[in-house]
Design a protein around this motif. Structure first.
Motif, PDB file in Angstrom:
ATOM      1  N   GLY A 297      30.784  74.492 -18.181  1.00 23.28           N
ATOM      2  CA  GLY A 297      32.111  75.026 -18.435  1.00 23.28           C
ATOM      3  C   GLY A 297      32.594  75.869 -17.266  1.00 23.28           C
ATOM      4  N   THR A 352      40.074  67.007 -15.842  1.00 26.53           N
ATOM      5  CA  THR A 352      40.389  68.199 -16.638  1.00 26.53           C
ATOM      6  C   THR A 352      41.848  68.617 -16.461  1.00 26.53           C
ATOM      7  N   TRP A 354      44.406  71.740 -16.627  1.00 22.01           N
ATOM      8  CA  TRP A 354      44.320  73.188 -16.527  1.00 22.01           C
ATOM      9  C   TRP A 354      45.565  73.896 -17.042  1.00 22.01           C
ATOM     10  N   GLN A 420      38.932  65.200 -24.968  1.00 22.31           N
ATOM     11  CA  GLN A 420      37.579  65.532 -24.519  1.00 22.31           C
ATOM     12  C   GLN A 420      37.438  66.954 -24.004  1.00 22.31           C
ATOM     13  N   GLN A 421      38.438  67.778 -24.133  1.00 23.14           N
ATOM     14  CA  GLN A 421      38.421  69.102 -23.508  1.00 23.14           C
ATOM     15  C   GLN A 421      38.873  70.171 -24.486  1.00 23.14           C
ATOM     16  N   THR A 423      40.025  74.336 -24.450  1.00 24.51           N
ATOM     17  CA  THR A 423      40.363  75.539 -23.683  1.00 24.51           C
ATOM     18  C   THR A 423      40.523  76.706 -24.652  1.00 24.51           C
ATOM     19  N   VAL A 435      37.146  76.979 -20.198  1.00 25.71           N
ATOM     20  CA  VAL A 435      37.377  75.540 -20.300  1.00 25.71           C
ATOM     21  C   VAL A 435      36.030  74.827 -20.351  1.00 25.71           C
ATOM     22  N   THR A 436      35.838  74.005 -21.360  1.00 30.57           N
ATOM     23  CA  THR A 436      34.608  73.223 -21.468  1.00 30.57           C
ATOM     24  C   THR A 436      34.950  71.828 -21.997  1.00 30.57           C
ATOM     25  N   PHE A 437      33.932  70.985 -22.076  1.00 30.03           N
ATOM     26  CA  PHE A 437      34.125  69.599 -22.465  1.00 30.03           C
ATOM     27  C   PHE A 437      33.384  69.325 -23.766  1.00 30.03           C
ATOM     28  N   LYS A 438      33.918  68.420 -24.534  1.00 31.56           N
ATOM     29  CA  LYS A 438      33.398  68.155 -25.871  1.00 31.56           C
ATOM     30  C   LYS A 438      31.908  67.836 -25.838  1.00 31.56           C
TER      31      LYS A 438
END
Length: 501
Positions: A297, A352, A354, A420-421, A423, A435-438
């Motif tokens: 993340g 990603t 932002w 997939q993201q 925030t 911010v990270t990913f599933k």
């Protein structure tokens, strides 16, 4: 196959010696200060025998440390064999460690004050296994040629692995057009470095450190005599204390500026294939390697002062050790304009977004944000102002500041999600955009107190792997139904839903 044994550079003896000395010097000083420096080399003095005993003990300890450092250096060897880095070491018991090159994730380099004059480096070897925040192995001092040889052997082993598995996946290293190119992603300017140093939050650490050091000098600083000399200024005592505190804070700030400047001098971020390289430092130059696939993340941190001028700090969360004493957070961009930060992040993480539109806390939650700190600060400040009247009245200024902070937190909090993201935006004092990913999320948990349930409000905490443990991001007092939608979006851990009543 190679059985050519390599040794560390002899300067390793001195590095090990001073490292061991560093661990005992503070306890030693405390012991000496505890005796008030009552020592004498005068044979007729009562303290002469005590002084000789202390000197003998110190010399004995230093000799033992030096001998142990020498033996450790003499017995430490490494070589390459069967596509492995093999290490043999041990003071009394001989130990061996075999590290397959294919398991090595990164090689982190450090050039300290002993390394740079001799053109040596310290190499820390990171593997896919999580070693509790520690590197798999450390080569304390080797030449740059030796370091390059290890990196070449590692790439050769991984290339051979790709050739074996070429029927199962694309072999990038085996491509005839492949050529490893390292590109500079960001280089910190001198202007940003100075701004980073002068606005660093390290003053608190330095202040407490200096205070701890000063507290050890009670035995030989005659505070009673100093107080006697200052009796004529008793009416100005408050002013003197304030001036002394300000001077101490100024010294702490200056020391913090110097430390930050030396630490982040020539800060450069580079990328080669699927790895990031971060280099920094003046007296002690470091280079750490971060495999992109380890990044879990990104946090965009904006403290109030820097946010006012549009600056932010970018921190990445990495699974496993970061190569710097097991820190789980790695500073990717220490200080950069926020808009420029987005451009850099878009290059590194093109998938990603932002600037996702945020879902903010509902209006009915505003009161809970405003009163969060007042519940427990009000009785404390009122008690202090009463028992320390009239000077205690100054603490009442905390209450409106707490109210402003609560309003600020309400305005900042938010979240957003796409396919997939995820925030999450929240604020302590600094504003943090997480911010990270599933596929990187370890768990999502929801909580709801009895009072929040009446307002249909809840809180959400996101857990990811970071360092040797984990890291979290939380938002509070959001619409419960919307939070449950995020919970459904992350389906693997639906069983972790918790409603606290």
């Amino acid at each position: 196959m190679s059985r050519n044994v390599n040794r560390l550079h002899p300067i390793t003896i001195m590095i090990s010696f001073f490292a061991s000395l560093k661990s005992i010097v503070i306890p030693g000083i405390i012991i000496l200060l505890g005796r008030g420096f009552h020592y004498s080399l005068n044979p007729s003095s009562k303290q002469f025998i005590d002084t000789l005993i202390v000197i003998v003990i110190i010399l004995f300890v230093l000799c033992m440390i030096l001998i142990i450092s020498y033996i450790n250096w003499k017995r430490f060897v490494y070589w390459f064999e069967d596509e492995e880095l093999r290490i043999e070491y041990g003071l009394f018991v001989k130990k061996k460690r075999y590290i397959p090159f294919e398991r090595i994730q990164s090689l982190n380099y450090k050039e300290g004050v002993f390394h740079r004059p001799l053109k040596l480096v310290k190499v820390s070897i990171e593997t896919a296994a999580d070693s509790g925040g520690k590197s798999e192995a450390d080569l304390t001092a080797i030449t740059r040629v030796q370091a390059d040889t290890i990196e070449k052997e590692m790439k050769k082993a991984k290339k051979k692995l790709s050739e074996v598995e070429q029927n199962e996946r694309v072999d990038f290293y085996n491509s005839p057009n492949h050529q490893s190119v390292r590109t500079i992603i960001h280089r910190m300017s001198k202007k940003d470095l100075i701004l980073l140093a002068t606005t660093s939050s390290g003053i608190g650490v330095v202040f407490s450190g200096l205070a701890a050091i000063m507290s050890q000098f009670d035995d030989w600083i005659r505070y009673d005599e100093l107080y006697g000399q200052l009796q004529s200024f008793v009416k100005l005592g408050t002013i003197i204390v304030i001036i002394a505190v300000l001077i101490f804070l100024l010294i702490s700030w200056f020391v913090s500026v110097v430390i930050t400047f030396l630490s982040y001098y020539e800060f450069v971020v580079e990328k080669e294939e699927d790895k990031l390289f971060i280099s920094k430092g003046l007296l002690e130059k470091k280079r750490i390697t971060i495999p992109m696939k380890r990044i879990q993340g990104v946090r965009i941190v904006e403290n109030p002062f820097r946010q006012l001028f549009g600056y932010s700090t970018i921190v990445i969360e990495s699974a496993g050790s970061s190569g710097e004493k097991g820190e789980r957070k790695i500073v990717l961009l220490p200080l950069v304009k926020k808009q420029l930060a987005f451009k850099i992040l878009e290059k590194l993480f093109p998938e990603t977004q932002w600037d996702l539109p945020l879902e903010h806390a509902p209006k009915r939650a505003k009161r809970r944000y405003l009163l969060t700190y007042l519940y427990w600060l009000t009785p404390i400040t009122l008690s202090i102002s009463y028992f320390a009247f009239p000077y205690g009245l100054w603490v009442l200024i905390i209450l409106p500041l707490a109210l402003i902070l609560g309003a600020w937190q309400y305005k900042s909090a938010g979240y957003a999600a796409n396919e997939q993201q995820l925030t999450v935006v929240y604020r302590g004092i600094s504003k943090i955009t997480f911010v990270t990913f599933k596929q990187r999320i370890q768990a999502i948990s929801l909580s709801q107190s009895y009072l929040a349930k009446r307002k249909s409000l809840g809180s959400m905490t996101v857990h990811i792997m970071s360092g040797s443990s984990g890291s979290v991001a939380s938002i509070k007092h959001f619409d419960q139904e919307n939070l449950e939608g995020i919970f459904e979006w992350y389906q693997p851990n639906t069983h972790s839903l918790q409603n606290k009543k």
